[in-house]
Design a protein around this motif. Structure first.
Motif, PDB file in Angstrom:
ATOM      1  N   CYS A 111       0.833  -1.213   0.000  1.00 26.59           N
ATOM      2  CA  CYS A 111       0.000   0.000   0.000  1.00 26.59           C
ATOM      3  C   CYS A 111       0.862   1.255   0.000  1.00 26.59           C
ATOM      4  CB  CYS A 111      -0.938  -0.002   1.199  1.00 26.59           C
ATOM      5  SG  CYS A 111      -2.253  -1.232   1.071  1.00 26.59           S
ATOM      6  N   LEU A 112       1.960   1.234   0.744  1.00 22.92           N
ATOM      7  CA  LEU A 112       2.868   2.379   0.788  1.00 22.92           C
ATOM      8  C   LEU A 112       3.449   2.654  -0.600  1.00 22.92           C
ATOM      9  CD1 LEU A 112       4.299   4.463   2.650  1.00 22.92           C
ATOM     10  CD2 LEU A 112       6.125   2.771   2.885  1.00 22.92           C
ATOM     11  N   PHE A 113       3.925   1.605  -1.275  1.00 19.87           N
ATOM     12  CA  PHE A 113       4.492   1.784  -2.612  1.00 19.87           C
ATOM     13  C   PHE A 113       3.417   2.140  -3.636  1.00 19.87           C
ATOM     14  CE2 PHE A 113       8.138  -0.842  -1.006  1.00 19.87           C
ATOM     15  CZ  PHE A 113       9.066   0.181  -1.076  1.00 19.87           C
ATOM     16  N   LEU A 114       2.211   1.631  -3.454  1.00 16.81           N
ATOM     17  CA  LEU A 114       1.112   2.003  -4.352  1.00 16.81           C
ATOM     18  C   LEU A 114       0.802   3.489  -4.219  1.00 16.81           C
ATOM     19  CD1 LEU A 114      -1.056   1.121  -6.378  1.00 16.81           C
ATOM     20  CD2 LEU A 114      -2.531   0.606  -4.431  1.00 16.81           C
ATOM     21  N   LEU A 115       0.733   3.977  -2.999  1.00 15.60           N
ATOM     22  CA  LEU A 115       0.491   5.399  -2.768  1.00 15.60           C
ATOM     23  C   LEU A 115       1.612   6.249  -3.362  1.00 15.60           C
ATOM     24  CD1 LEU A 115      -1.173   7.658  -1.431  1.00 15.60           C
ATOM     25  CD2 LEU A 115       0.167   7.256   0.641  1.00 15.60           C
ATOM     26  N   LEU A 116       2.849   5.825  -3.151  1.00 17.93           N
ATOM     27  CA  LEU A 116       3.984   6.563  -3.705  1.00 17.93           C
ATOM     28  C   LEU A 116       3.936   6.596  -5.225  1.00 17.93           C
ATOM     29  CD1 LEU A 116       6.710   8.003  -3.476  1.00 17.93           C
ATOM     30  CD2 LEU A 116       7.771   5.735  -3.410  1.00 17.93           C
ATOM     31  N   SER A 117       3.622   5.470  -5.848  1.00 22.44           N
ATOM     32  CA  SER A 117       3.562   5.434  -7.315  1.00 22.44           C
ATOM     33  C   SER A 117       2.464   6.340  -7.846  1.00 22.44           C
ATOM     34  CB  SER A 117       3.370   4.003  -7.820  1.00 22.44           C
ATOM     35  OG  SER A 117       2.086   3.513  -7.492  1.00 22.44           O
TER      36      SER A 117
END
Length: 161
Positions: A111-117
């Motif tokens: 979820c963290l990397f999805l938000l960052l992307s």
């Protein structure tokens, strides 16, 4: 014993098909005889290992390798496909979320990397929506890597109680 044969078997089949098609020289396939295709083959082998052999920790590298290979093929063929670091982070997020689906671990990171992307891929639109905050957000945007360093340090060095 059978489960340990899936990955090398898929690699050999995939590479065999790749080199056979390269040798028979079909003109329409020539653009695909590149290193991104080899990444896709290895990624698919990992995905078969992950799902077929229930070795769910192979899902993440399989998604990353196949996703990166697909990206490098698509980026020069489709104008709408982004050539941006955000797409690599999106592929990583997808891999973590697919792995979470089977193992139950990696949801926070995914979820963290999805938000960052999403932030990276749609930065211009997000800033446009925020309009009145543009100067403050633009200044803060310069320091976002420091936020990652702080979060990473917290995750590494602050122990759970």
């Amino acid at each position: 014993m059978k489960n340990q044969r899936i990955f090398p078997g898929m690699i050999l089949i995939g590479f065999g098909i790749y080199f056979f098609l390269e040798q028979i020289n079909i003109p329409t396939l020539q653009p695909y005889f590149t290193w991104p295709t080899l990444l896709i083959i290895i990624g698919i082998a990992y995905l078969f290992q992950g799902y077929g052999a229930r070795d769910y920790h192979a899902i993440l590298p399989g998604t990353i390798l196949a996703g990166f290979g697909l990206h490098f093929h698509i980026v020069n063929r489709l104008e709408v496909w982004p050539d941006h670091i955000g797409i690599f982070i999106l592929i990583l997020a997808l891999g973590l979320l697919l792995q979470y689906q089977k193992t139950g671990s990696g949801l926070f990171s995914g979820c963290l990397f999805l938000l960052l992307s999403i932030l990276l891929l749609f930065y211009d639109r997000i800033i446009g929506w925020l309009g009145f905050l543009e100067t403050g957000v633009t200044t803060a945007w310069k320091f976002w890597p420091i936020l990652f360093i702080l979060i990473g340090g917290y995750l590494l060095f602050v122990k759970k109680k």
